[in-house]
Motif scaffolding. Structure first.
Motif, PDB file in Angstrom:
ATOM      1  N   SER A   1       0.831  -1.203   0.000  1.00 19.60           N
ATOM      2  CA  SER A   1       0.000   0.000   0.000  1.00 19.60           C
ATOM      3  C   SER A   1       0.867   1.256   0.000  1.00 19.60           C
ATOM      4  CB  SER A   1      -0.922   0.001   1.220  1.00 19.60           C
ATOM      5  OG  SER A   1      -1.789  -1.124   1.189  1.00 19.60           O
ATOM      6  N   LEU A   2       1.934   1.220   0.789  1.00 13.52           N
ATOM      7  CA  LEU A   2       2.839   2.373   0.822  1.00 13.52           C
ATOM      8  C   LEU A   2       3.500   2.585  -0.534  1.00 13.52           C
ATOM      9  CD1 LEU A   2       4.584   1.958   4.303  1.00 13.52           C
ATOM     10  CD2 LEU A   2       2.919   3.696   3.628  1.00 13.52           C
ATOM     11  N   ARG A   3       3.888   1.500  -1.188  1.00 12.63           N
ATOM     12  CA  ARG A   3       4.500   1.618  -2.496  1.00 12.63           C
ATOM     13  C   ARG A   3       3.535   2.234  -3.497  1.00 12.63           C
ATOM     14  NH1 ARG A   3       5.660  -3.542  -6.111  1.00 12.63           N
ATOM     15  NH2 ARG A   3       3.434  -3.176  -6.426  1.00 12.63           N
ATOM     16  N   ASP A   4       2.292   1.771  -3.467  1.00 12.07           N
ATOM     17  CA  ASP A   4       1.293   2.333  -4.369  1.00 12.07           C
ATOM     18  C   ASP A   4       1.072   3.816  -4.101  1.00 12.07           C
ATOM     19  OD1 ASP A   4       0.883  -0.087  -5.636  1.00 12.07           O
ATOM     20  OD2 ASP A   4      -0.691  -0.718  -4.250  1.00 12.07           O
ATOM     21  N   LEU A   5       1.047   4.192  -2.828  1.00 13.54           N
ATOM     22  CA  LEU A   5       0.837   5.597  -2.472  1.00 13.54           C
ATOM     23  C   LEU A   5       1.996   6.465  -2.952  1.00 13.54           C
ATOM     24  CD1 LEU A   5      -0.940   7.664  -1.044  1.00 13.54           C
ATOM     25  CD2 LEU A   5       0.261   7.129   1.086  1.00 13.54           C
TER      26      LEU A   5
ATOM     27  N   ARG B   1      -5.232  16.712  -5.145  1.00 12.66           N
ATOM     28  CA  ARG B   1      -6.489  16.001  -5.406  1.00 12.66           C
ATOM     29  C   ARG B   1      -6.331  14.937  -6.483  1.00 12.66           C
ATOM     30  NH1 ARG B   1     -10.642  21.214  -5.624  1.00 12.66           N
ATOM     31  NH2 ARG B   1     -10.270  21.925  -3.462  1.00 12.66           N
ATOM     32  N   VAL B   2      -5.256  15.015  -7.233  1.00 14.04           N
ATOM     33  CA  VAL B   2      -5.017  14.015  -8.276  1.00 14.04           C
ATOM     34  C   VAL B   2      -4.510  12.707  -7.675  1.00 14.04           C
ATOM     35  CG1 VAL B   2      -3.707  13.553 -10.396  1.00 14.04           C
ATOM     36  CG2 VAL B   2      -4.484  15.873  -9.884  1.00 14.04           C
ATOM     37  N   VAL B   3      -3.917  12.766  -6.476  1.00 16.07           N
ATOM     38  CA  VAL B   3      -3.272  11.591  -5.895  1.00 16.07           C
ATOM     39  C   VAL B   3      -4.270  10.474  -5.583  1.00 16.07           C
ATOM     40  CG1 VAL B   3      -1.866  10.738  -3.971  1.00 16.07           C
ATOM     41  CG2 VAL B   3      -1.346  12.948  -5.031  1.00 16.07           C
ATOM     42  N   PRO B   4      -5.422  10.728  -4.907  1.00 17.32           N
ATOM     43  CA  PRO B   4      -6.354   9.614  -4.620  1.00 17.32           C
ATOM     44  C   PRO B   4      -6.847   8.886  -5.864  1.00 17.32           C
ATOM     45  CG  PRO B   4      -6.855  11.500  -3.238  1.00 17.32           C
ATOM     46  CD  PRO B   4      -5.846  11.962  -4.222  1.00 17.32           C
ATOM     47  N   PRO B   5      -7.275   9.595  -6.947  1.00 12.82           N
ATOM     48  CA  PRO B   5      -7.679   8.835  -8.149  1.00 12.82           C
ATOM     49  C   PRO B   5      -6.545   8.016  -8.746  1.00 12.82           C
ATOM     50  CG  PRO B   5      -8.498  11.084  -8.261  1.00 12.82           C
ATOM     51  CD  PRO B   5      -7.576  11.036  -7.096  1.00 12.82           C
ATOM     52  N   LEU B   6      -5.314   8.545  -8.710  1.00 11.81           N
ATOM     53  CA  LEU B   6      -4.188   7.779  -9.230  1.00 11.81           C
ATOM     54  C   LEU B   6      -3.946   6.533  -8.390  1.00 11.81           C
ATOM     55  CD1 LEU B   6      -1.584  10.565 -10.138  1.00 11.81           C
ATOM     56  CD2 LEU B   6      -2.873   9.105 -11.700  1.00 11.81           C
ATOM     57  N   TYR B   7      -4.053   6.685  -7.091  1.00  9.96           N
ATOM     58  CA  TYR B   7      -3.857   5.535  -6.196  1.00  9.96           C
ATOM     59  C   TYR B   7      -4.945   4.484  -6.445  1.00  9.96           C
ATOM     60  CZ  TYR B   7      -3.656   2.843  -1.880  1.00  9.96           C
ATOM     61  OH  TYR B   7      -3.586   1.818  -0.962  1.00  9.96           O
ATOM     62  N   GLN B   8      -6.177   4.969  -6.551  1.00  9.66           N
ATOM     63  CA  GLN B   8      -7.285   4.034  -6.780  1.00  9.66           C
ATOM     64  C   GLN B   8      -7.122   3.304  -8.113  1.00  9.66           C
ATOM     65  OE1 GLN B   8     -11.101   5.889  -7.209  1.00  9.66           O
ATOM     66  NE2 GLN B   8     -12.183   4.119  -6.386  1.00  9.66           N
ATOM     67  N   PHE B   9      -6.743   4.035  -9.153  1.00 15.74           N
ATOM     68  CA  PHE B   9      -6.563   3.409 -10.459  1.00 15.74           C
ATOM     69  C   PHE B   9      -5.442   2.380 -10.422  1.00 15.74           C
ATOM     70  CE2 PHE B   9      -4.227   3.267 -14.476  1.00 15.74           C
ATOM     71  CZ  PHE B   9      -5.224   2.817 -15.325  1.00 15.74           C
ATOM     72  N   ARG B  10      -4.346   2.693  -9.722  1.00 13.35           N
ATOM     73  CA  ARG B  10      -3.216   1.764  -9.677  1.00 13.35           C
ATOM     74  C   ARG B  10      -3.609   0.460  -8.981  1.00 13.35           C
ATOM     75  NH1 ARG B  10       2.103   1.264 -10.230  1.00 13.35           N
ATOM     76  NH2 ARG B  10       3.228  -0.034  -8.727  1.00 13.35           N
ATOM     77  N   VAL B  11      -4.332   0.566  -7.877  1.00 14.04           N
ATOM     78  CA  VAL B  11      -4.716  -0.644  -7.134  1.00 14.04           C
ATOM     79  C   VAL B  11      -5.744  -1.462  -7.923  1.00 14.04           C
ATOM     80  CG1 VAL B  11      -5.789  -1.500  -5.019  1.00 14.04           C
ATOM     81  CG2 VAL B  11      -4.152   0.394  -4.922  1.00 14.04           C
TER      82      VAL B  11
ATOM     83  N   THR C   1      -2.489  -9.446  -4.853  1.00 15.66           N
ATOM     84  CA  THR C   1      -2.662  -8.882  -3.513  1.00 15.66           C
ATOM     85  C   THR C   1      -3.108  -7.435  -3.631  1.00 15.66           C
ATOM     86  OG1 THR C   1      -0.857 -10.264  -2.695  1.00 15.66           O
ATOM     87  CG2 THR C   1      -1.544  -8.421  -1.309  1.00 15.66           C
ATOM     88  N   VAL C   2      -4.186  -7.107  -2.931  1.00 15.36           N
ATOM     89  CA  VAL C   2      -4.689  -5.733  -2.920  1.00 15.36           C
ATOM     90  C   VAL C   2      -4.996  -5.348  -1.485  1.00 15.36           C
ATOM     91  CG1 VAL C   2      -5.662  -5.859  -5.254  1.00 15.36           C
ATOM     92  CG2 VAL C   2      -7.062  -6.540  -3.279  1.00 15.36           C
ATOM     93  N   PRO C   3      -5.038  -4.028  -1.178  1.00 15.64           N
ATOM     94  CA  PRO C   3      -5.440  -3.609   0.173  1.00 15.64           C
ATOM     95  C   PRO C   3      -6.834  -4.114   0.504  1.00 15.64           C
ATOM     96  CG  PRO C   3      -4.467  -1.774  -1.042  1.00 15.64           C
ATOM     97  CD  PRO C   3      -4.634  -2.888  -2.016  1.00 15.64           C
ATOM     98  N   LEU C   4      -7.106  -4.253   1.782  1.00 16.96           N
ATOM     99  CA  LEU C   4      -8.386  -4.813   2.217  1.00 16.96           C
ATOM    100  C   LEU C   4      -9.565  -3.992   1.723  1.00 16.96           C
ATOM    101  CD1 LEU C   4      -7.490  -5.836   5.877  1.00 16.96           C
ATOM    102  CD2 LEU C   4      -7.654  -7.288   3.851  1.00 16.96           C
ATOM    103  N   SER C   5      -9.369  -2.670   1.579  1.00 17.61           N
ATOM    104  CA  SER C   5     -10.496  -1.844   1.129  1.00 17.61           C
ATOM    105  C   SER C   5     -10.891  -2.130  -0.309  1.00 17.61           C
ATOM    106  CB  SER C   5     -10.130  -0.361   1.281  1.00 17.61           C
ATOM    107  OG  SER C   5      -8.938  -0.059   0.558  1.00 17.61           O
ATOM    108  N   TYR C   6     -10.010  -2.804  -1.046  1.00 20.68           N
ATOM    109  CA  TYR C   6     -10.320  -3.157  -2.436  1.00 20.68           C
ATOM    110  C   TYR C   6     -10.494  -4.674  -2.612  1.00 20.68           C
ATOM    111  CZ  TYR C   6      -8.934   1.620  -3.512  1.00 20.68           C
ATOM    112  OH  TYR C   6      -8.854   2.981  -3.557  1.00 20.68           O
ATOM    113  N   ALA C   7     -10.614  -5.427  -1.524  1.00 20.96           N
ATOM    114  CA  ALA C   7     -10.719  -6.886  -1.609  1.00 20.96           C
ATOM    115  C   ALA C   7     -12.010  -7.333  -2.286  1.00 20.96           C
ATOM    116  CB  ALA C   7     -10.606  -7.500  -0.211  1.00 20.96           C
ATOM    117  N   ASN C   8     -13.068  -6.536  -2.172  1.00 21.33           N
ATOM    118  CA  ASN C   8     -14.348  -6.932  -2.781  1.00 21.33           C
ATOM    119  C   ASN C   8     -14.227  -7.073  -4.291  1.00 21.33           C
ATOM    120  OD1 ASN C   8     -13.957  -4.085  -2.873  1.00 21.33           O
ATOM    121  ND2 ASN C   8     -16.109  -3.822  -3.428  1.00 21.33           N
ATOM    122  N   GLU C   9     -13.424  -6.234  -4.920  1.00 18.43           N
ATOM    123  CA  GLU C   9     -13.277  -6.315  -6.367  1.00 18.43           C
ATOM    124  C   GLU C   9     -12.511  -7.575  -6.765  1.00 18.43           C
ATOM    125  OE1 GLU C   9     -11.637  -2.733  -7.862  1.00 18.43           O
ATOM    126  OE2 GLU C   9     -13.202  -1.451  -7.012  1.00 18.43           O
ATOM    127  N   LEU C  10     -11.560  -7.988  -5.915  1.00 20.45           N
ATOM    128  CA  LEU C  10     -10.841  -9.220  -6.201  1.00 20.45           C
ATOM    129  C   LEU C  10     -11.770 -10.432  -6.083  1.00 20.45           C
ATOM    130  CD1 LEU C  10      -8.148 -10.572  -6.851  1.00 20.45           C
ATOM    131  CD2 LEU C  10      -7.659 -10.621  -4.384  1.00 20.45           C
TER     132      LEU C  10
END
Length: 445
Positions: free
Chosen positions: A11-15, A362-372, A414-423
């Motif tokens: 998660s830190l790497r993605d951020l 404000r660009v950082v959260p969408p980029l993080y979400q897209f990467r994950v 492997t994805v963060p728990l907040s994105y586990a539903n999509e997996l």
């Protein structure tokens, strides 16, 4: 490595990767601003002082000691005096210099980029005369009182670089005396004082603060008188850079009652001049040091009369005005010089950078979400390809093997728990595709 720790590091790497462009832009702008503003001053500055044992030299040592505490090396350059200092300053050979009032050309020096850091002290014109050279004046107990009494005397007016000969020349010509016809010499203060005491000179003219060794010596000499300039106010009206000051009775030595009466002297105000090219932080540091060095009361001024910005011939720099007349920022009381200076020079840039970064952040959260989410979404393309081939009539068995391979790879994502539903949704879709292919395989025979 524990799986929970691996998730945190991932998660830190993605951020960091998502915020990387914004951070790189911020660092680049900060480095450009640092280079442009040049907030940190050089650690070496050259100060033009004066002859050895002069008041300028004594004050130069005090400035060197004061600035040494802030990591600044002050190189004291010995000179002949005020005029020599001004010449060096104009040429750029020194950064800061002591200059007596009347030496500078206000219009030309202002255009040349010279500024004042404040007026520091009165520099009286001391005219010492041997008693046997003016017997009538000595007998009266008041001493000599007019410059015309120097007409036929052997007078030393200091070296030309000190500026004293030029000053005396103006005063003598105001009395209709031609310096070319007088017995003038140009010895340095120390040998001139010895020559006066030895009887080889009749008078000596010095321009110096009372701290000068020669002034102290001659004030206590029994055979020497200090001229009381009775026309001082007339000179002040004629020459705007001069002041009338009074040497109070007994101020030299109360027990010996020296001088035995108040003595009126002419004085110029000595200022600390600098070049505009000198780093602003150094100019401010010199002006701050002047507050502690010259703020005490003296023979001719009360406490806190100096330094001031009222009697400078040249414009006072903003740093000098702020240090002398303003209130220092609160952070200067708690931070070392280098940190305080860095903050003061960069705070506006930091504020502007913060204002710029807020919308960019404000660009950082969408980029993080897209990467994950891209770790999950990219497998849907292959899943759709398998389903399309199954619907087109391809043999189910190879497609089922591809689904097994696809599911094996997805299980390693492997994805963060907040994105586990999509997996889990991707896995469910893979199972649904397998069921459809299996149904087709059963129906086909």
């Amino acid at each position: 490595m524990p799986k929970s720790l691996r998730l945190i590091l991932l998660s830190l790497r993605d951020l960091l990767v998502s915020a990387g462009p914004v951070l790189a832009l911020a660092v680049g702008l900060l480095m450009a601003a640092y280079w442009w503003l040049d907030p940190q001053p050089p650690t070496r500055v050259v100060l033009a002082t004066g002859p050895a044992d002069s008041a300028y030299a004594n004050f130069g040592r005090r400035y060197a000691k004061a600035l040494e505490a802030d990591g600044i090396e002050v190189v004291e350059k010995r000179t002949d005096g005020s005029l020599d200092n001004l010449t060096l300053l104009r040429r750029g050979d020194v950064d800061v210099a002591f200059v007596r009032g009347g030496s500078a050309d206000p219009a030309a020096d202002e255009e040349a980029g010279l500024v004042s850091l404040g007026a520091l002290f009165y520099e009286p014109l001391w005219i010492f005369v041997r008693k046997d050279a003016v017997p009538a004046a000595a007998a009266s107990g008041q001493g000599a009182g007019a410059l015309v009494q120097l007409k036929n005397l052997r007078v030393n007016v200091d070296k030309s670089g000190s500026g004293v000969p030029q000053l005396v020349d103006q005063l003598l010509r105001a009395n209709h005396l031609d310096p070319a016809t007088m017995k003038l010499s140009h010895l340095e203060p120390a040998p001139a004082a010895e020559a006066l005491l030895g009887g080889m000179l009749d008078a000596v003219v010095l321009a110096s603060a009372p701290q000068s060794r020669q002034v102290q010596q001659l004030l206590r000499a029994p055979d020497v008188l200090l001229m009381d300039v009775q026309q001082a106010e007339a000179y002040v009206r004629r020459f705007g850079y001069l002041q009338s000051v009074t040497l109070p009775r007994g101020v030299v030595d109360l027990a010996a009652d020296l001088p035995p009466h108040d003595v009126t002297l002419l004085a110029a105000t000595t200022s600390l001049l600098s070049r505009e090219q000198t780093h602003p932080a150094l100019r401010e540091l010199f002006a701050k040091s002047a507050q502690s060095i010259h703020s005490a009361g003296g023979w001719f001024n009360r406490a806190r009369d100096f330094p001031n910005t009222r009697t400078s011939e040249l414009p006072v720099s903003p740093e000098g005005d702020r240090a002398i007349n303003g209130t220092p920022p609160f952070w200067q009381r708690y931070l070392p010089f280098w940190a305080s200076n860095l903050f003061e020079r960069m705070w506006l840039v930091l504020g502007g950078l913060l204002v710029l970064m807020l919308p960019l952040s404000r660009v950082v959260p969408p980029l993080y979400q897209f990467r994950v989410r891209s770790r999950v979404f990219r497998w849907y393309a292959r899943l759709r390809d398998i389903e399309q081939r199954g619907g087109a009539g391809d043999t189910p068995e190879p497609l089922l093997r591809e689904l097994d391979e696809l599911e094996a790879r997805v299980n390693k994502v492997t994805v963060p728990l907040s994105y586990a539903n999509e997996l889990y949704e991707l896995r469910a879709h893979i199972r649904a595709a397998r069921l459809r292919l299996t149904a087709h395989a059963e129906v086909a025979p």
